[in-house]
Scaffold this motif. Structure first.
Motif, PDB file in Angstrom:
ATOM      1  N   ALA A 450      53.412  21.225  85.234  1.00  0.00           N
ATOM      2  CA  ALA A 450      52.073  21.428  84.692  1.00  0.00           C
ATOM      3  C   ALA A 450      51.850  22.871  84.259  1.00  0.00           C
ATOM      4  CB  ALA A 450      51.024  21.003  85.709  1.00  0.00           C
ATOM      5  N   GLN A 451      52.670  23.778  84.780  1.00  0.00           N
ATOM      6  CA  GLN A 451      52.567  25.195  84.408  1.00  0.00           C
ATOM      7  C   GLN A 451      53.490  25.537  83.234  1.00  0.00           C
ATOM      8  OE1 GLN A 451      53.112  27.703  87.942  1.00  0.00           O
ATOM      9  NE2 GLN A 451      52.496  25.964  89.233  1.00  0.00           N
ATOM     10  N   GLY A 452      54.139  24.509  82.681  1.00  0.00           N
ATOM     11  CA  GLY A 452      55.045  24.740  81.558  1.00  0.00           C
ATOM     12  C   GLY A 452      56.418  25.200  81.974  1.00  0.00           C
ATOM     13  N   LEU A 453      56.758  25.056  83.248  1.00  0.00           N
ATOM     14  CA  LEU A 453      58.056  25.478  83.753  1.00  0.00           C
ATOM     15  C   LEU A 453      59.034  24.303  83.707  1.00  0.00           C
ATOM     16  CD1 LEU A 453      56.757  27.460  86.842  1.00  0.00           C
ATOM     17  CD2 LEU A 453      57.622  28.433  84.703  1.00  0.00           C
ATOM     18  N   SER A 514      55.950  19.072  81.482  1.00  0.00           N
ATOM     19  CA  SER A 514      56.399  20.431  81.167  1.00  0.00           C
ATOM     20  C   SER A 514      56.318  20.698  79.670  1.00  0.00           C
ATOM     21  CB  SER A 514      57.832  20.625  81.659  1.00  0.00           C
ATOM     22  OG  SER A 514      58.348  21.863  81.234  1.00  0.00           O
ATOM     23  N   VAL A 515      56.778  19.728  78.873  1.00  0.00           N
ATOM     24  CA  VAL A 515      56.723  19.886  77.412  1.00  0.00           C
ATOM     25  C   VAL A 515      55.277  20.001  76.949  1.00  0.00           C
ATOM     26  CG1 VAL A 515      57.323  18.835  75.207  1.00  0.00           C
ATOM     27  CG2 VAL A 515      58.872  18.618  77.140  1.00  0.00           C
ATOM     28  N   GLY A 516      54.407  19.176  77.531  1.00  0.00           N
ATOM     29  CA  GLY A 516      52.990  19.235  77.161  1.00  0.00           C
ATOM     30  C   GLY A 516      52.368  20.573  77.475  1.00  0.00           C
ATOM     31  N   ALA A 517      52.749  21.148  78.614  1.00  0.00           N
ATOM     32  CA  ALA A 517      52.196  22.459  78.990  1.00  0.00           C
ATOM     33  C   ALA A 517      52.644  23.538  78.007  1.00  0.00           C
ATOM     34  CB  ALA A 517      52.633  22.812  80.409  1.00  0.00           C
TER      35      ALA A 517
END
Length: 824
Positions: A450-453, A514-517
């Motif tokens: 959720a943090q883009g990691l 992750s991709v969405g973030a």
């Protein structure tokens, strides 16, 4: 002192093949056993000259020009010199484009690594000789046929040749076909067929050849020209009969009038202008380090309304950084597994020896370092782990078996033996693939995604790597948290697509959250609702609807990427696909336009129509803008050319039916074509144009060219008939022709004024300059004589102006009516 177990293992491994020596290479070159297939980015100079000179319409115009040289004054043959000039311009521009393409192709050319004298060295594909040993790694394309010598989990995709979607596991002795590419693992093969003997020797040549075919624009123009050709024959017969027999003209005068009626039917400049516009587009993009491997790709991008983006390498830069290592509850069991009984305790094994949490983390770091060393060709994720956790010093870990990373599997693995003799099988990959749904570790993964990691799971397997169920019952050991580097220009590029009404779809093999973030950080609309592709419907129509609704899709397999492109095309979208990895090849091949990064794999560069040599996603707007400029402007100027074709055909029919002399000589129509079509079309074709191109080129052009040409033809013929009744006596025909020429020029100028909209200072100046040019001809005595133009009296010239003004009003009404009745 070396480890006996390690020494024994190494003794059983075959020594790498050293390859050919310098003398052996020289012998094969002398025998002509070289890979001599020419990989060209453009047509040869001879082909360019031939294609521009020997055309159907150049032949027609050339014959008519020769006829005029025999029967009439040279000024009636001016159209012949215009053709020569236009053809020369086309040749020069395409040669410039060839020079640009050839220089860029050298930069983007694949350079396979061969072993010679025991040392690896990259060479051009043309430098390969028979029996060369060529190394392979993920993304490498097999450029010649061969036989596998070494294989380390080598998986090759042969779908581009055989249509079989599943990668083929290769072992020593297996054949390798040129045109296939590596999706996982590595190895080496010996070249058994080179040059034109290879199975797919033409694939690389065709993939990078500069071509002028397979384009809606060119197909539409060819269709129009075919119809014009058929109309010219009966029209020519009708004109020569009416002018010679019925009007009782001198045969020379009859031929001149016939040629005057036929020449303007040919929209010869339209073909030339299309080639010039494409060629200049290639040159402009070449200056921005963008290699256009197929000319229609420029046109195709103008029509794109959906662009599918691979996250890694497109929205993010290739490199990553390890930001955190989180141990999981299974770490202690993972370490202690085989030795817990011997060394006892919950901490088990090495964890107990090194003291709790720190000992477990040190052990996991060593495992990660050993995994990194086990893969000779790491991907970006594994390279980040290697940088963070280098292979441990001291006694070496042994790799007894390995499983390279595959986009389809989403994980890699290795069977490792620790320095103290413990053996274990480790897997490293996507947590949601390796773990069952509901596993407690997935909650940690969701938080990080959720943090883009990006998160990878290190897990210990209970089965061997060759077991199809190797992922069943794995014991999670730790989470490796990777931070991706966003491209600084990606956000602006996504905003550009949004402004241009182009939908952006992020399609990635990574975790959807992750991709969405990542996409949300870049401001992509719809990024807050990422979709896991494993839950997408397989049926094409249902998948297409889901794709239209969503913007971010994760956990997409290579085959799914291909299916998604097909589903979007099935719903009427024109799709561009960007990518740089082997998992993108199938989708790139099927997309309307494939765009590859210059640093991407050889396979992606081979199948893509456009290669961004500077690896900058920010170049795409320039490519799209260039495509829109070309297709939009050609559509605009095609209306000018075809309006002339329509009124020329109509005038010829009216003359034959009315049994009157043809009103024009060739010189008159040459003057009108130059001022109202030729010169302005050249400038309009190269002007900026941001409007997205739409399909049905012929229908879009003819919907206005037909009514405009009909109005121009009828009004001009009316002015001519009025002048025939007004003028009498010697010189009447010249006066009648001058009045008709004035009417047709003013109407054609108004058509130009409509086509030139929306107005800018230079467009207004262009229209005024053409009007001034005609006034100069009317006001200069020697030009009057040269073009046989002289307005007689005041009444008829003003009547001609009035008729032209009435026709201009009709043109405006027709323009608006067509816009409402046949919307673009």
């Amino acid at each position: 002192m070396s480890d006996p177990a390690q020494t024994a293992t190494e003794e059983h491994l075959p020594a790498p093949h050293p390859g050919l020596s310098a003398s052996e290479v020289a012998e094969r070159v002398a025998r002509g056993e070289v890979n001599d297939v020419p990989v060209r980015s453009s047509r040869s100079t001879a082909e360019i000259v031939r294609a521009n000179v020997f055309t159907r319409f150049n032949a027609i115009i050339g014959v008519l020009f020769l006829i005029i040289l025999v029967v009439g004054p040279l000024q009636d043959g001016l159209f012949g010199f215009v053709i020569v000039a236009n053809t020369a311009i086309g040749i020069v521009q395409e040669l410039r484009a060839k020079k640009t393409l050839d220089s860029l192709a050298v930069i983007g050319e694949a350079r396979p690594t061969v072993r010679r004298g025991g040392a690896p060295c990259p060479i051009p594909t043309s430098g390969i000789v028979l029996d060369d040993v060529i190394e392979l790694g993920p993304g490498d394309k097999c450029v010649v046929d061969g036989r596998v010598l070494e294989a380390d989990g080598l998986e090759i995709d042969e779908s581009l040749l055989t249509g079989e979607a599943d990668p083929v596991l290769k072992r020593p002795g297996d054949p390798v076909m040129s045109g296939s590419f590596v999706v996982a693992g590595g190895g080496a093969f010996a070249a058994t067929k080179v040059g034109r003997e290879a199975y797919a020797a033409q694939l690389a040549e065709e993939a990078s050849r500069f071509t002028l075919v397979h384009s809606e624009l060119r197909t539409g123009i060819s269709q129009i020209l075919k119809y014009v050709t058929w109309m010219m024959i009966p029209t020519a017969i009708g004109l020569i009969l009416s002018q010679w027999i019925i009007q009782d003209h001198d045969w020379r005068e009859a031929v001149r009038r016939m040629v005057a009626g036929i020449v303007p039917m040919v929209p010869e400049g339209l073909v030339l202008l299309t080639s010039v516009a494409f060629a200049i587009g290639v040159i402009r993009l070449g200056r921005k380090q963008c290699l256009v491997q197929e000319l229609p790709a420029i046109e195709g991008l103008a029509r794109v309304d959906v662009v599918c983006l691979d996250k890694t390498g497109t929205l993010t830069e290739g490199g990553m950084d390890v930001s955190e290592l989180r141990l999981l509850d299974g770490a202690a069991h993972a370490e202690g597994g085989g030795r817990g009984g011997e060394q006892g305790g919950e901490e088990g094994g090495r964890g107990g020896e090194q003291g709790g949490e720190k000992g477990r983390e040190a052990y996991v770091r060593q495992v990660l370092g050993a995994l990194g060393k086990a893969d000779p060709r790491p991907n970006a994720s594994l390279q980040a782990i290697i940088d963070a956790y280098p292979s441990p010093d001291g006694p070496h870990w042994q790799c007894t078996d390995s499983l390279p990373f595959s986009s389809a599997r989403k994980y890699s693995g290795a069977a490792l033996r620790s320095p103290d003799g413990e053996s274990a099988t480790w897997l490293l990959g996507a947590p949601d693939v390796l773990l069952p749904a509901g596993d407690p570790a997935l909650a940690h993964v969701e938080e990080l995604n959720a943090q883009g990691l990006r998160v990878l799971l290190l897990a210990r397997a209970t089965r061997g790597l060759d077991d199809p169920g190797v992922t069943d019952g794995v014991r999670p050991t730790g989470l490796v948290v990777l931070e991706q580097r966003l491209r600084p220009d990606a956000g602006a590029t996504l905003r550009y697509f949004a402004e241009q009404d182009v939908s952006a779809k992020v399609i990635s093999g990574d975790n959807a959250v992750s991709v969405g973030a990542v996409a949300a950080k870049l401001g992509l609309t719809g990024a807050t609702g990422p979709v896991d592709a494993r839950r997408l419907p397989a049926e094409r129509e249902a998948m297409g609807r889901a794709l239209d609704e969503g913007a971010v899709f994760g956990r997409v397999t290579p085959q799914q990427k291909r299916d998604m492109v097909g589903a979007l095309q099935h719903r009427g979208h024109t799709v561009a696909m960007t990518g740089d990895g082997v998992n993108d090849v199938l989708a790139l091949k099927d997309a309307d336009i494939g765009v590859s990064m210059g640093s991407g794999s050889e396979a992606t560069r081979a199948v893509a129509q456009i290669v961004l040599l500077n690896n900058s996603f920010a170049t795409l707007p320039s490519v799209v803008a260039e495509g829109r400029r070309v297709i939009g402007n050609i559509t605009r100027v095609a209306t000018l050319f075809l309006t002339k074709t329509v009124y020329s055909v109509l005038l010829a029919i009216l003359v034959v039916c009315s049994q009157v002399p043809y009103p024009f000589l060739p010189r008159h129509l040459t003057l009108l074509s130059t001022l109202t079509i030729g010169v302005p079309a050249f400038f309009l074709a190269l002007a900026p144009n941001k409007e997205r191109a739409k399909p049905h080129f012929v229908r879009r052009v003819m919907r206005y060219a037909i009514p405009a040409g009909a109005i121009a033809g009828v009004a001009t013929f009316a002015a001519y008939l009025l002048a025939r009744h007004y003028y009498t006596g010697p010189g009447a025909l010249d006066a009648e022709t001058s009045a008709a020429t004035l009417t047709l020029f003013l109407i054609s100028l108004w058509v130009l004024a409509i086509i030139a909209r929306p107005y800018t200072w230079w467009r207004i100046g262009l229209v005024l300059a053409m009007a001034a040019g005609f006034l100069v001809v009317l006001a200069t005595p020697w030009l009057q004589h040269f073009f046989a133009l002289k307005l007689v009296g005041e009444t008829m010239p003003w009547a001609a102006v009035a008729i032209a003004a009435t026709a201009a009003a009709a043109l405006e009404l027709a323009w608006r009516w067509v816009g409402r009745r046949f919307p673009a």
